[in-house]
Design a protein around this motif. Structure first.
Motif, PDB file in Angstrom:
ATOM      1  N   ARG A  34       0.852  -1.188   0.000  1.00 41.97           N
ATOM      2  CA  ARG A  34       0.000   0.000   0.000  1.00 41.97           C
ATOM      3  C   ARG A  34       0.893   1.245   0.000  1.00 41.97           C
ATOM      4  O   ARG A  34       1.755   1.393   0.877  1.00 41.97           O
ATOM      5  CB  ARG A  34      -0.934   0.024   1.208  1.00 41.97           C
ATOM      6  N   VAL A  35       0.689   2.105  -0.979  1.00 39.48           N
ATOM      7  CA  VAL A  35       1.495   3.312  -1.123  1.00 39.48           C
ATOM      8  C   VAL A  35       0.576   4.525  -1.105  1.00 39.48           C
ATOM      9  O   VAL A  35      -0.394   4.586  -1.871  1.00 39.48           O
ATOM     10  CB  VAL A  35       2.309   3.291  -2.437  1.00 39.48           C
ATOM     11  N   LEU A  36       0.890   5.485  -0.241  1.00 32.31           N
ATOM     12  CA  LEU A  36       0.145   6.745  -0.180  1.00 32.31           C
ATOM     13  C   LEU A  36       0.935   7.796  -0.947  1.00 32.31           C
ATOM     14  O   LEU A  36       2.103   8.056  -0.654  1.00 32.31           O
ATOM     15  CB  LEU A  36      -0.041   7.190   1.272  1.00 32.31           C
ATOM     16  N   LEU A  37       0.295   8.395  -1.933  1.00 35.82           N
ATOM     17  CA  LEU A  37       0.910   9.429  -2.753  1.00 35.82           C
ATOM     18  C   LEU A  37       0.236  10.755  -2.419  1.00 35.82           C
ATOM     19  O   LEU A  37      -0.963  10.926  -2.639  1.00 35.82           O
ATOM     20  CB  LEU A  37       0.743   9.095  -4.234  1.00 35.82           C
ATOM     21  N   VAL A  38       1.011  11.690  -1.858  1.00 34.60           N
ATOM     22  CA  VAL A  38       0.475  12.977  -1.395  1.00 34.60           C
ATOM     23  C   VAL A  38       0.920  14.053  -2.370  1.00 34.60           C
ATOM     24  O   VAL A  38       2.120  14.280  -2.551  1.00 34.60           O
ATOM     25  CB  VAL A  38       0.958  13.299   0.037  1.00 34.60           C
ATOM     26  N   ALA A  39      -0.058  14.725  -2.997  1.00 29.41           N
ATOM     27  CA  ALA A  39       0.258  15.646  -4.089  1.00 29.41           C
ATOM     28  C   ALA A  39      -0.764  16.767  -4.134  1.00 29.41           C
ATOM     29  O   ALA A  39      -1.593  16.917  -3.224  1.00 29.41           O
ATOM     30  CB  ALA A  39       0.275  14.870  -5.413  1.00 29.41           C
ATOM     31  N   GLY A  40      -0.697  17.558  -5.209  1.00 29.44           N
ATOM     32  CA  GLY A  40      -1.682  18.591  -5.467  1.00 29.44           C
ATOM     33  C   GLY A  40      -2.685  18.116  -6.507  1.00 29.44           C
ATOM     34  O   GLY A  40      -2.544  17.040  -7.091  1.00 29.44           O
ATOM     35  N   GLY A  56      -4.448  17.697  -9.999  1.00 28.71           N
ATOM     36  CA  GLY A  56      -3.866  17.625 -11.335  1.00 28.71           C
ATOM     37  C   GLY A  56      -2.469  17.057 -11.269  1.00 28.71           C
ATOM     38  O   GLY A  56      -2.165  16.150 -10.499  1.00 28.71           O
ATOM     39  N   GLY A  57      -1.594  17.610 -12.078  1.00 30.51           N
ATOM     40  CA  GLY A  57      -0.221  17.132 -12.092  1.00 30.51           C
ATOM     41  C   GLY A  57      -0.048  15.915 -12.983  1.00 30.51           C
ATOM     42  O   GLY A  57      -1.001  15.360 -13.522  1.00 30.51           O
ATOM     43  N   ARG A  58       1.197  15.479 -13.099  1.00 37.29           N
ATOM     44  CA  ARG A  58       1.534  14.360 -13.976  1.00 37.29           C
ATOM     45  C   ARG A  58       1.195  13.034 -13.316  1.00 37.29           C
ATOM     46  O   ARG A  58       1.374  12.867 -12.104  1.00 37.29           O
ATOM     47  CB  ARG A  58       3.020  14.409 -14.319  1.00 37.29           C
ATOM     48  N   ALA A  81      -5.010  14.320  -3.243  1.00 30.79           N
ATOM     49  CA  ALA A  81      -4.751  15.718  -3.619  1.00 30.79           C
ATOM     50  C   ALA A  81      -5.074  16.572  -2.402  1.00 30.79           C
ATOM     51  O   ALA A  81      -6.231  16.640  -1.974  1.00 30.79           O
ATOM     52  CB  ALA A  81      -5.614  16.118  -4.806  1.00 30.79           C
ATOM     53  N   VAL A  82      -4.050  17.195  -1.824  1.00 30.13           N
ATOM     54  CA  VAL A  82      -4.231  17.937  -0.577  1.00 30.13           C
ATOM     55  C   VAL A  82      -4.208  19.449  -0.772  1.00 30.13           C
ATOM     56  O   VAL A  82      -4.451  20.201   0.169  1.00 30.13           O
ATOM     57  CB  VAL A  82      -3.177  17.515   0.471  1.00 30.13           C
ATOM     58  N   TYR A  83      -3.896  19.901  -1.994  1.00 32.67           N
ATOM     59  CA  TYR A  83      -3.910  21.340  -2.257  1.00 32.67           C
ATOM     60  C   TYR A  83      -4.201  21.588  -3.733  1.00 32.67           C
ATOM     61  O   TYR A  83      -4.109  20.679  -4.565  1.00 32.67           O
ATOM     62  CB  TYR A  83      -2.595  21.998  -1.853  1.00 32.67           C
ATOM     63  N   ARG A  84      -4.567  22.821  -4.016  1.00 33.26           N
ATOM     64  CA  ARG A  84      -4.794  23.225  -5.404  1.00 33.26           C
ATOM     65  C   ARG A  84      -3.863  24.369  -5.765  1.00 33.26           C
ATOM     66  O   ARG A  84      -3.397  25.105  -4.893  1.00 33.26           O
ATOM     67  CB  ARG A  84      -6.247  23.674  -5.618  1.00 33.26           C
ATOM     68  N   ARG A  85      -3.584  24.488  -7.040  1.00 29.92           N
ATOM     69  CA  ARG A  85      -2.817  25.613  -7.566  1.00 29.92           C
ATOM     70  C   ARG A  85      -3.800  26.558  -8.247  1.00 29.92           C
ATOM     71  O   ARG A  85      -4.525  26.142  -9.152  1.00 29.92           O
ATOM     72  CB  ARG A  85      -1.773  25.145  -8.573  1.00 29.92           C
ATOM     73  N   ARG A  86      -3.831  27.801  -7.811  1.00 34.22           N
ATOM     74  CA  ARG A  86      -4.754  28.770  -8.398  1.00 34.22           C
ATOM     75  C   ARG A  86      -3.954  29.787  -9.226  1.00 34.22           C
ATOM     76  O   ARG A  86      -3.246  30.628  -8.677  1.00 34.22           O
ATOM     77  CB  ARG A  86      -5.546  29.493  -7.321  1.00 34.22           C
TER      78      ARG A  86
END
Length: 264
Positions: free
Chosen positions: A134-140, A142-144, A162-167
């Motif tokens: 089990r792998v947790l991937l913490v990102a924003g 969208g993204g690649r 997805a823990v944040y957004r880019r505005r």
């Protein structure tokens, strides 16, 4: 310092550190407010992941702001972190944030990789065979998808949060005019999303000015957007980007200490 400035687009506190690094080489700097990072409200899926945090075999964090958001969440649910937590970070700045906020040991791309990217992180031997882990991937937002897709193809059960957004923010009128006229020494960009956003205002003169990027991937994107003078820095750290700026703007007077390239 006077004269045409170096424009930098990195948001937040990391942008402040980058501005200081470039200014230390004697070049005027102007920060562009063209992207804001905003934490996302906690969802039931997030809460379930935080509560089950000790069930994950590995945690992969893709950016310093994702690391900040992760630390804030764990402060609420885990006064004491699980023993033996295996943390991975795409770059040195993300690893430093995780270590500072959580006190954990963090695995990063090999020192000789040259660039902080998802692809270089995936070279680590401990991420090659992940059968049923089990792998947790913490990102924003969208993204690649390369990290999630590759880890899944190697057998992992990936939970991507997805823990944040880019505005994106439109540049101020005066900045738009600078971009149109190319009225600056160099433009520094370390995000594909910001590069695509800024390209909308860059006139032909701007496309001929030095564009400092943090990876060959961004240099390739810059070429497709019409930029004719991309310069690839030896990394995404403030010192590495500042060294590339100094060399591109005034090679004979570049005075950034090359020994500092791995710092920041």
């Amino acid at each position: 310092m006077t004269g045409r400035p170096v424009l930098i687009s990195r948001p937040g506190t990391r942008g402040e550190v980058l501005a200081e690094a470039i200014a230390a080489s004697g070049l005027p700097v102007m920060r562009l407010e063209v992207m804001r990072l905003e934490p996302l409200p906690e969802t039931p899926v997030m809460r379930a992941a935080w509560l089950d945090f000790d069930h994950f075999h590995k945690v992969v964090v893709v950016s310093p702001f994702a690391a900040e958001c992760l630390a804030e969440a764990l402060d609420r649910y885990w006064p004491q972190l699980p023993v033996g937590l295996a943390c991975y970070a795409v770059g040195a700045a993300t690893a430093a944030t995780l270590h500072q906020r959580l006190g954990v040991r963090v695995r990063v791309p090999p020192a000789d990789a040259g660039e902080d990217t998802s692809e270089t992180l995936l070279r680590l031997a401990s991420l090659h065979r992940l059968d049923d882990q089990r792998v947790l991937l913490v990102a924003g937002e969208g993204g690649r998808p390369v990290l999630a897709d590759t880890l899944t193809s190697r057998g992992a059960r990936v939970t991507r949060l997805a823990v944040y957004r880019r505005r994106p923010l439109d540049p101020a009128p005066a900045v738009r005019a600078q971009l149109t006229r190319g009225d600056y020494r160099a433009l520094v960009v370390s995000s594909g999303e910001i590069l695509e956003h800024l390209a909308r205002w860059c006139g032909d003169a701007a496309l001929n000015q030095p564009l400092i990027v943090s990876s060959t991937r961004l240099a390739t994107l810059a070429g497709t957007l019409g930029f004719r003078a991309p310069v690839v820095a030896p990394g995404a750290t403030p010192a590495a980007l500042a060294a590339a700026v100094a060399e591109a703007c005034d090679p004979e007077d570049a005075d950034v200490d090359q020994d500092d390239l791995e710092k920041g």
